[in-house]
Every structure is written in structure tokens, then in C-alpha cells.
Scaffold this active site. Structure first.
Site, PDB file in Angstrom:
ATOM      1  N   GLN A  54       0.843  -1.201   0.000  1.00 37.85           N
ATOM      2  CA  GLN A  54       0.000   0.000   0.000  1.00 37.85           C
ATOM      3  C   GLN A  54       0.881   1.254   0.000  1.00 37.85           C
ATOM      4  OE1 GLN A  54      -2.497   1.375   3.330  1.00 37.85           O
ATOM      5  NE2 GLN A  54      -4.238   1.453   1.916  1.00 37.85           N
TER       6      GLN A  54
ATOM      7  N   TYR B 120      -5.733  10.930   3.872  1.00 40.73           N
ATOM      8  CA  TYR B 120      -4.323  11.180   3.587  1.00 40.73           C
ATOM      9  C   TYR B 120      -4.207  12.012   2.298  1.00 40.73           C
ATOM     10  CZ  TYR B 120      -3.706   8.085   7.480  1.00 40.73           C
ATOM     11  OH  TYR B 120      -3.769   7.557   8.732  1.00 40.73           O
TER      12      TYR B 120
ATOM     13  N   ARG C   8      -7.350   2.265  -3.166  1.00 40.05           N
ATOM     14  CA  ARG C   8      -8.270   2.253  -2.032  1.00 40.05           C
ATOM     15  C   ARG C   8      -8.944   3.614  -1.892  1.00 40.05           C
ATOM     16  NH1 ARG C   8      -8.040   0.461   4.390  1.00 40.05           N
ATOM     17  NH2 ARG C   8      -9.592  -1.141   3.999  1.00 40.05           N
TER      18      ARG C   8
ATOM     19  N   GLY D  42     -10.030  -6.513   8.177  1.00 34.66           N
ATOM     20  CA  GLY D  42      -8.972  -5.822   8.910  1.00 34.66           C
ATOM     21  C   GLY D  42      -8.721  -6.460  10.263  1.00 34.66           C
TER      22      GLY D  42
HETATM   23  C1  LIG Z   1      -4.664  -1.238  13.678  1.00 26.79           C
HETATM   24  C2  LIG Z   1      -5.239  -0.725  12.374  1.00 26.79           C
HETATM   25  C3  LIG Z   1      -4.391  -0.207  11.420  1.00 26.79           C
HETATM   26  C4  LIG Z   1      -4.890   0.222  10.181  1.00 26.79           C
HETATM   27  N1  LIG Z   1      -4.029   0.660   9.224  1.00 26.79           N
HETATM   28  C5  LIG Z   1      -4.462   0.971   7.986  1.00 26.79           C
HETATM   29  C6  LIG Z   1      -3.555   1.280   6.943  1.00 26.79           C
HETATM   30  O1  LIG Z   1      -2.325   1.241   7.092  1.00 26.79           O
HETATM   31  N2  LIG Z   1      -4.066   1.606   5.733  1.00 26.79           N
HETATM   32  C7  LIG Z   1      -5.420   1.644   5.497  1.00 26.79           C
HETATM   33  O2  LIG Z   1      -5.841   1.948   4.385  1.00 26.79           O
HETATM   34  N3  LIG Z   1      -6.301   1.325   6.475  1.00 26.79           N
HETATM   35  C8  LIG Z   1      -5.854   0.961   7.689  1.00 26.79           C
HETATM   36  N4  LIG Z   1      -6.747   0.572   8.668  1.00 26.79           N
HETATM   37  C9  LIG Z   1      -8.167   0.395   8.318  1.00 26.79           C
HETATM   38  C10 LIG Z   1      -8.437  -1.073   7.960  1.00 26.79           C
HETATM   39  O3  LIG Z   1      -7.767  -1.443   6.750  1.00 26.79           O
HETATM   40  C11 LIG Z   1      -9.938  -1.345   7.749  1.00 26.79           C
HETATM   41  O4  LIG Z   1     -10.417  -0.444   6.790  1.00 26.79           O
HETATM   42  C12 LIG Z   1     -10.748  -1.193   9.037  1.00 26.79           C
HETATM   43  O5  LIG Z   1     -10.141  -1.905  10.098  1.00 26.79           O
HETATM   44  C13 LIG Z   1     -12.178  -1.696   8.850  1.00 26.79           C
HETATM   45  O6  LIG Z   1     -12.185  -3.070   8.500  1.00 26.79           O
HETATM   46  P1  LIG Z   1     -12.564  -4.212   9.585  1.00 26.79           P
HETATM   47  O7  LIG Z   1     -13.915  -3.851  10.101  1.00 26.79           O
HETATM   48  O8  LIG Z   1     -12.557  -5.510   8.815  1.00 26.79           O
HETATM   49  O9  LIG Z   1     -11.524  -4.169  10.664  1.00 26.79           O
HETATM   50  C14 LIG Z   1      -6.285   0.171   9.932  1.00 26.79           C
HETATM   51  C15 LIG Z   1      -7.137  -0.326  10.918  1.00 26.79           C
HETATM   52  C16 LIG Z   1      -6.638  -0.775  12.133  1.00 26.79           C
HETATM   53  C17 LIG Z   1      -7.575  -1.354  13.150  1.00 26.79           C
END
Ligand SMILES: Cc1cc2nc3c(=O)[nH]c(=O)nc-3n(C[C@H](O)[C@H](O)[C@H](O)COP(=O)(O)O)c2cc1C
Length: 376
Positions: free
Chosen positions: A99, A185, A232, A327
Site C-alpha cells: 500500500q 491522507y 483504495r 482488517g
Molecule cells: C490497527 C489498524 C491499522 C490500520 N491501518 C491501515 C492502513 O495502514 N491503511 C489503510 O488503508 N487502512 C488501515 N486501517 C483500516 C483497515 O484497513 C480497515 O479499513 C478497518 O479496520 C475496517 O475493516 P474491519 O472492520 O474488517 O476491521 C487500519 C485499521 C486498524 C484497526
């Protein structure tokens, strides 16, 4: 016609995915000096049976850095560190894309080259926090007020994306890249009226606000091939203090412009990232968004994310999504594919170990005793 399941293979551009379960990008702040470590190689390799692994957000340049101990892709040591990660994933038969990240204003002077101000479309501070580590102690701090980028600097930023994409494949061994256009971002800041008050050709109309993202997508897909490029997006997320006056029109315009690029996939965060899927004062029609892309001839795979469990994921596939990114479930379940296949219970993620630290809460979540993953 039989409906696809999460466990059916799928071709996404140049990438042949053995199933439709994707590990979402997850920042974990475990790369001191921005260099990926052997522990990171172990973490990603543990999850290699995902249809696709998307790495944590990875800075394309020093200026693109916004948090302590997140990895980069702009130095030889960083690329060498990532090569060990991709080798470990490939040795387990996996596929991994990087990414590509420029945080824009979501940064702090302590993280910027020569302690300078972070950069942004406009000199408006984000009402959000970033994460610093000082003398070994991590803390969340207010972001610094950014300076507005001069239009003459933007070709250099597009070039940084292009170089990062090239090196991701040629030096670091990635199978592709995902441009981070979401979550407030840099590219999302340019897109949305709340953060972009420019009066030049990169501000004002939605065509102007989308210009930087489209320049980046054209450059990256030209560099590594559209079939190895994903994007994304998060049309209405309030993450990092962004918002737009008319997201539906903006994203449908973007969809039409992205359609000819031959992308591998478009990755859509529905609702507030990590929060509610419906935001009352920010309605958005995701079906119309996808329809606009398809009507313009776009053939990329459609990846959805945010708060999905297995039943919702299967339902999404029946309603026309191609891939589902998980995630938090992937943080706690290295063998998520196998658990979903067996209908086994999932481990619960421990929030206290999400950001920073070592193996605890990172590589020590248990896999199923009997799964093929543990014996692999
Ligand atoms: C600890 C953590 C770190 C994350 N880091 C990123 C990231 O580096 N890039 C990004 O696009 N989203 C990031 N996200 C968002 C996740 O990719 C995802 O969109 C979010 O957790 C919702 O999905 P879920 O309900 O399956 O967890 C992060 C989320 C969490 C919890």
C-alpha cells in the site's frame, strides 16, 4: 449460474487469487527506522493463504511519513527489508501488494525532513492525532499545521509514487501495489472540499480536485501495469478530518476517469473506517458508484471493506462485490481463511497491541490446532 463463495478463485488483473478473502492494510508501527523487520516477514507469512495480502501503509518518501515506526519504500535498506517479507510470503505460496502512502497533512514536524512543516493541498491543520515515539515511549499528539504545496511540487510527488511502485516490484518483490487514496491522507485531502481550498487547477471543481489522484493512478499503472495496480477509496469516511460537500458526484466522476486504466481492483471502505457503515449526515450510494464505474467500461475487481463478518461477506459477493477485505479479524486470526472455511470461532483482537511493540499481539495469535495452516 452458481453464485461465487469466498473460497472460489478469482483473477484480478494479473493476479490469480486462490480465494476472495483479502487481508486489509493494517498499520502496526513495528518498523523502527522505517525498515521492515524479520518479525514482519513472519507476521505476513503466517497469513499467506489469504487470497491477497495488502501491506500496512508504506511511505513513498520521507515527506510522506506521518507516524513513528511505519515502514517506507524509498531507501535501499527499506526495500531489502521488504524483499525478505515478500520472499517469506512467496515461500508459503502467497501474494502480496504494497500500500503506497503519502500522509499529506497527517504528520508532525518531528517526522518530516529537517523538521519542516508537513505538506497539504491547503494550509489547514487536520483535527486529528498522529503517533510519535520519544525515548522509547509512544504517545498520540496533535498533527502539525501544514503548508500548502506549490503546484510546481506536484509532479515530484507523482514521480515519488511512480518510483515507489517501480521499486516495490523490481527491488522489493511485491506482486503489485495499492495506492492509498482513502482515510484523509494526501490524495483524499486533495479530493475533498473540506481539506482542499486551492484556487489553481488542483482545487475548486471536482475535476480539479481529482486531478492529483488521477495523475498518480495513470503514472503508477503505466509504470507497473494496471493489472498490478489497485486503489483504495473511502467516499465518506470522516477519518482524519476530511469531508466533501458532494461525494456522490465526486466519486462517480472519479469512477468514470478510472475506468480506462485497466486496474486490478478498486477497494472501497463503506462508511466510517473502522466505525459505522452508515453515517446519517453523509449518505452515499455504493451501488450507484460501482454502476458508474461499470457503465464507463471499468473491469477492475470490486473489493469491499468495513465491518464485514462471514455472512455479510457472502451476501456482498451475491450482490456483485468480487473480494472482501478483513482488517481487525486478520490481526487476531493468522488462519482466517481456514477458520471461515470451517466455521470455527475467531480469536478476539487485542486493541492494546495494535500499534507498536513486538511479537505480543502480532505473531502470537494462535492458529487452529488441526488446521492445514499450522502444519504447513
Ligand atoms: C490497527 C489498524 C491499522 C490500520 N491501518 C491501515 C492502513 O495502514 N491503511 C489503510 O488503508 N487502512 C488501515 N486501517 C483500516 C483497515 O484497513 C480497515 O479499513 C478497518 O479496520 C475496517 O475493516 P474491519 O472492520 O474488517 O476491521 C487500519 C485499521 C486498524 C484497526
Amino acid at each position: 449460474m452458481t453464485m461465487p463463495t469466498l473460497f472460489d478463485p478469482l483473477q484480478a488483473g494479473e493476479l490469480l487469487l486462490p480465494n476472495r478473502i483479502v487481508m486489509a492494510p493494517l498499520t502496526r508501527n513495528r518498523a523502527p527506522g522505517a525498515v521492515p523487520t524479520p518479525l514482519m516477514a513472519k507476521y505476513y507469512a503466517q497469513r499467506a493463504d489469504a487470497g491477497l495480502l495488502i501491506t500496512e501503509a508504506t511511505a513513498i518518501s520521507h515527506q510522506g511519513q506521518g507516524y513513528a515506526d511505519v515502514p517506507g519504500l524509498y531507501g535501499t535498506e527499506q526495500l531489502d527489508g521488504w524483499k525478505k517479507v515478500t520472499d517469506a510470503v512467496h515461500a508459503k505460496g502467497g501474494r502480496i501488494v504494497c500500500q503506497l502512502w503519502h500522509v499529506g497533512r497527517v504528520s508532525h514536524v518531528d517526522l518530516q525532513p529537517q523538521g519542516r512543516a508537513p505538506v497539504a493541498p491547503s494550509a489547514i491543520a487536520a483535527r486529528t492525532k498522529t503517533y510519535l515515539i520519544k525515548d522509547g515511549v509512544g504517545s498520540f499528539v496533535e498533527t502539525s499545521t501544514p503548508r500548502a504545496l506549490d503546484a510546481q511540487e506536484l509532479p515530484g510527488i507523482v514521480m515519488d509514487y511512480r518510483h515507489a511502485a517501480r521499486h516495490a516490484l523490481s527491488s522489493a518483490g511485491f506482486d503489485g501495489v495499492e495506492v492509498h487514496g482513502a482515510n484523509g491522507y494526501l490524495l483524499d485531502q486533495f479530493l475533498k472540499t473540506g481539506a482542499n481550498k486551492r484556487t489553481d487547477v488542483y482545487g475548486g471543481s471536482m475535476e480539479n480536485r481529482a486531478r492529483l489522484m488521477l495523475e498518480v493512478m495513470r503514472a503508477v499503472s503505466q509504470e507497473v501495469g494496471g493489472g498490478r495496480t489497485g486503489l483504495r477509496l473511502a467516499p465518506v469516511t470522516p477519518a482524519n478530518d476530511v469531508g466533501d460537500e458532494d461525494p456522490q458526484a465526486l466519486f462517480e466522476y472519479l469512477a468514470r476517469e478510472l475506468a480506462p486504466l485497466g486496474l486490478a481492483y478498486i477497494h472501497v471502505i463503506e462508511g466510517a473506517t473502522g466505525g459505522p457503515r452508515e453515517i446519517p449526515d453523509r449518505p452515499f450510494d455504493y451501488v450507484a458508484f460501482r454502476a458508474a464505474y461499470r457503465a464507463a467500461g471499468g473491469q477492475a475487481r470490486w473489493m469491499v471493506n468495513n465491518g464485514y463478518d462471514q455472512a455479510m461477506a457472502e451476501a456482498a459477493l451475491q450482490q456483485g462485490a468480487d473480494l472482501v477485505a478483513f482488517g481487525k479479524a486478520y490481526i487476531a486470526n493468522p488462519d482466517l481463511v481456514e477458520r471461515l472455511r470451517q466455521g470455527a470461532p475467531l480469536n478476539t483482537p487485542d486493541k492494546t497491541t495494535f500499534y507498536g511493540g513486538g511479537a505480543k499481539g502480532y505473531t502470537d495469535y494462535p492458529a487452529l490446532e488441526t488446521s492445514s495452516v499450522t502444519s504447513a
